[in-house]
Scaffold this motif. Structure first.
Motif, PDB file in Angstrom:
ATOM      1  N   ARG A 113      40.223  35.039  63.200  1.00  0.00           N
ATOM      2  CA  ARG A 113      39.256  34.701  62.158  1.00  0.00           C
ATOM      3  C   ARG A 113      39.372  35.784  61.084  1.00  0.00           C
ATOM      4  O   ARG A 113      40.036  36.808  61.321  1.00  0.00           O
ATOM      5  N   SER A 114      38.732  35.588  59.964  1.00  0.00           N
ATOM      6  CA  SER A 114      38.834  36.570  58.885  1.00  0.00           C
ATOM      7  C   SER A 114      37.638  37.509  58.889  1.00  0.00           C
ATOM      8  O   SER A 114      36.508  37.085  59.130  1.00  0.00           O
ATOM      9  N   SER A 115      37.895  38.782  58.637  1.00  0.00           N
ATOM     10  CA  SER A 115      36.831  39.779  58.497  1.00  0.00           C
ATOM     11  C   SER A 115      36.092  39.520  57.181  1.00  0.00           C
ATOM     12  O   SER A 115      36.510  38.674  56.386  1.00  0.00           O
ATOM     13  N   ARG A 116      35.039  40.317  56.948  1.00  0.00           N
ATOM     14  CA  ARG A 116      34.296  40.194  55.678  1.00  0.00           C
ATOM     15  C   ARG A 116      35.219  40.304  54.479  1.00  0.00           C
ATOM     16  O   ARG A 116      35.037  39.658  53.471  1.00  0.00           O
ATOM     17  N   GLU A 117      36.250  41.160  54.619  1.00  0.00           N
ATOM     18  CA  GLU A 117      37.168  41.402  53.495  1.00  0.00           C
ATOM     19  C   GLU A 117      38.414  40.526  53.576  1.00  0.00           C
ATOM     20  O   GLU A 117      39.377  40.740  52.841  1.00  0.00           O
ATOM     21  N   GLY A 118      38.433  39.597  54.521  1.00  0.00           N
ATOM     22  CA  GLY A 118      39.531  38.632  54.589  1.00  0.00           C
ATOM     23  C   GLY A 118      40.733  39.063  55.418  1.00  0.00           C
ATOM     24  O   GLY A 118      41.783  38.419  55.363  1.00  0.00           O
ATOM     25  N   CYS A 119      40.578  40.146  56.189  1.00  0.00           N
ATOM     26  CA  CYS A 119      41.701  40.584  57.050  1.00  0.00           C
ATOM     27  C   CYS A 119      41.568  39.944  58.431  1.00  0.00           C
ATOM     28  O   CYS A 119      40.459  39.683  58.900  1.00  0.00           O
ATOM     29  N   PRO A 120      42.709  39.689  59.092  1.00  0.00           N
ATOM     30  CA  PRO A 120      42.629  38.979  60.366  1.00  0.00           C
ATOM     31  C   PRO A 120      42.039  39.804  61.519  1.00  0.00           C
ATOM     32  O   PRO A 120      42.360  40.968  61.691  1.00  0.00           O
ATOM     33  N   ILE A 121      41.165  39.134  62.265  1.00  0.00           N
ATOM     34  CA  ILE A 121      40.618  39.675  63.520  1.00  0.00           C
ATOM     35  C   ILE A 121      41.084  38.718  64.608  1.00  0.00           C
ATOM     36  O   ILE A 121      40.722  37.525  64.607  1.00  0.00           O
ATOM     37  N   LEU A 122      41.913  39.216  65.502  1.00  0.00           N
ATOM     38  CA  LEU A 122      42.493  38.355  66.536  1.00  0.00           C
ATOM     39  C   LEU A 122      41.421  37.956  67.558  1.00  0.00           C
ATOM     40  O   LEU A 122      40.658  38.815  68.019  1.00  0.00           O
ATOM     41  N   HIS A 123      41.393  36.677  67.915  1.00  0.00           N
ATOM     42  CA  HIS A 123      40.444  36.240  68.950  1.00  0.00           C
ATOM     43  C   HIS A 123      40.701  37.010  70.247  1.00  0.00           C
ATOM     44  O   HIS A 123      39.782  37.296  70.999  1.00  0.00           O
ATOM     45  N   ALA A 124      41.961  37.362  70.500  1.00  0.00           N
ATOM     46  CA  ALA A 124      42.318  38.030  71.757  1.00  0.00           C
ATOM     47  C   ALA A 124      42.020  39.531  71.738  1.00  0.00           C
ATOM     48  O   ALA A 124      42.172  40.193  72.768  1.00  0.00           O
ATOM     49  N   ALA A 125      41.595  40.058  70.589  1.00  0.00           N
ATOM     50  CA  ALA A 125      41.338  41.505  70.518  1.00  0.00           C
ATOM     51  C   ALA A 125      40.120  41.861  71.363  1.00  0.00           C
ATOM     52  O   ALA A 125      39.108  41.159  71.336  1.00  0.00           O
ATOM     53  N   MET A 126      40.206  42.966  72.127  1.00  0.00           N
ATOM     54  CA  MET A 126      39.046  43.418  72.916  1.00  0.00           C
ATOM     55  C   MET A 126      38.051  44.178  72.021  1.00  0.00           C
ATOM     56  O   MET A 126      36.874  44.289  72.348  1.00  0.00           O
ATOM     57  N   ALA A 127      38.565  44.694  70.899  1.00  0.00           N
ATOM     58  CA  ALA A 127      37.736  45.421  69.933  1.00  0.00           C
ATOM     59  C   ALA A 127      38.474  45.425  68.604  1.00  0.00           C
ATOM     60  O   ALA A 127      39.693  45.183  68.570  1.00  0.00           O
ATOM     61  N   TRP A 128      37.739  45.671  67.531  1.00  0.00           N
ATOM     62  CA  TRP A 128      38.404  45.766  66.224  1.00  0.00           C
ATOM     63  C   TRP A 128      37.592  46.654  65.295  1.00  0.00           C
ATOM     64  O   TRP A 128      36.392  46.874  65.506  1.00  0.00           O
ATOM     65  N   LEU A 129      38.275  47.193  64.322  1.00  0.00           N
ATOM     66  CA  LEU A 129      37.641  47.965  63.244  1.00  0.00           C
ATOM     67  C   LEU A 129      38.141  47.406  61.925  1.00  0.00           C
ATOM     68  O   LEU A 129      39.291  46.939  61.848  1.00  0.00           O
ATOM     69  N   GLU A 130      37.293  47.496  60.930  1.00  0.00           N
ATOM     70  CA  GLU A 130      37.776  47.203  59.580  1.00  0.00           C
ATOM     71  C   GLU A 130      37.664  48.483  58.753  1.00  0.00           C
ATOM     72  O   GLU A 130      36.705  49.245  58.909  1.00  0.00           O
ATOM     73  N   CYS A 131      38.658  48.723  57.929  1.00  0.00           N
ATOM     74  CA  CYS A 131      38.686  49.954  57.137  1.00  0.00           C
ATOM     75  C   CYS A 131      38.964  49.643  55.677  1.00  0.00           C
ATOM     76  O   CYS A 131      39.698  48.704  55.356  1.00  0.00           O
ATOM     77  N   ARG A 132      38.381  50.500  54.837  1.00  0.00           N
ATOM     78  CA  ARG A 132      38.631  50.449  53.387  1.00  0.00           C
ATOM     79  C   ARG A 132      39.589  51.586  53.067  1.00  0.00           C
ATOM     80  O   ARG A 132      39.270  52.753  53.350  1.00  0.00           O
ATOM     81  N   ALA A 133      40.749  51.267  52.540  1.00  0.00           N
ATOM     82  CA  ALA A 133      41.742  52.304  52.237  1.00  0.00           C
ATOM     83  C   ALA A 133      41.248  53.169  51.088  1.00  0.00           C
ATOM     84  O   ALA A 133      40.936  52.660  50.009  1.00  0.00           O
ATOM     85  N   ILE A 134      41.145  54.491  51.335  1.00  0.00           N
ATOM     86  CA  ILE A 134      40.638  55.371  50.277  1.00  0.00           C
ATOM     87  C   ILE A 134      41.713  56.325  49.754  1.00  0.00           C
ATOM     88  O   ILE A 134      41.521  56.980  48.736  1.00  0.00           O
TER      89      ILE A 134
END
Ligand SMILES: Cc1cc2nc3c(=O)[nH]c(=O)nc-3n(C[C@H](O)[C@H](O)[C@H](O)COP(=O)(O)O)c2cc1C
Length: 172
Positions: A113-134
């Motif tokens: 599925r897509s994160s708030r910012e449109g990056c993929p989050i795998l259904h099979a992932a046990m955990a995920w983080l979203e980051c803003r490149a600074i």
């Protein structure tokens, strides 16, 4: 300095890493890349660094959108089989293949599925983080992308996939 010293290479090859699928989006839609040169580099603010090959499609995507996800897979055959799909490049030309071979979509539409910012989050992932490149820091043949953690979820308390478990090495 002899940086091809066999012993140095051997030591570097056994450095342990976590194994992540770096999710990004941009030209051509969402993409995933296997990456293990990933680590936390600050508490306040919470910053992550990921070293990414300068010709990776993922890097172009992150530069274009400013965002990426880190998908944590879990130990086991399923996690390893899924991870394998993300070692191949998006563009065949990246590994010397003819440009005519074009591009490879590594993400099945029903696998994420897509994160708030449109990056993929795998259904099979046990955990995920979203980051803003600074920050983008050129480091040798890679670019260090520094990302501020903006979102995340622990989906299941499993053991994350690591290079020690898979035996795969990207170092040396
Ligand atoms: C075990 C393993 C770990 C890897 N770690 C990294 C990494 O930390 N950084 C990187 O740029 N590429 C890494 N790669 C290579 C990328 O997965 C590969 O270059 C990928 O094709 C790039 O995908 P893209 O062109 O779709 O962005 C690794 C490959 C393997 C097999």
């Amino acid at each position: 300095m002899n940086d091809n010293n066999r012993e140095i290479v051997e030591v570097m090859e056994c450095m342990p890493y976590g194994l992540y699928i770096v999710g990004s989006t941009g030209e051509g839609g969402p993409n995933g890349m296997m990456g293990d040169w990933v680590t936390q580099v600050s508490f306040k603010p919470r910053l992550i660094s990921a070293a990414i090959e300068i010709d990776a499609h993922t890097l172009a995507n992150i530069r274009a959108t400013g965002n990426f996800t880190l998908n944590f897979l879990s130990e086991g055959l399923e996690g390893m089989n899924l991870a394998r799909q993300f070692a191949a490049p998006y563009k065949a030309s990246k590994i010397g293949g003819p440009a005519a071979l074009g591009v490879r979509s590594k993400l099945a539409p029903n696998a994420y599925r897509s994160s708030r910012e449109g990056c993929p989050i795998l259904h099979a992932a046990m955990a995920w983080l979203e980051c803003r490149a600074i920050q983008f820091v050129p480091v040798g043949d890679h670019t260090l992308v520094i990302g501020q953690v903006t979102d995340g979820e622990m989906k299941s308390e499993r053991t994350p996939l690591t290079s020690s478990y898979t035996g795969w090495t990207y170092s040396g």
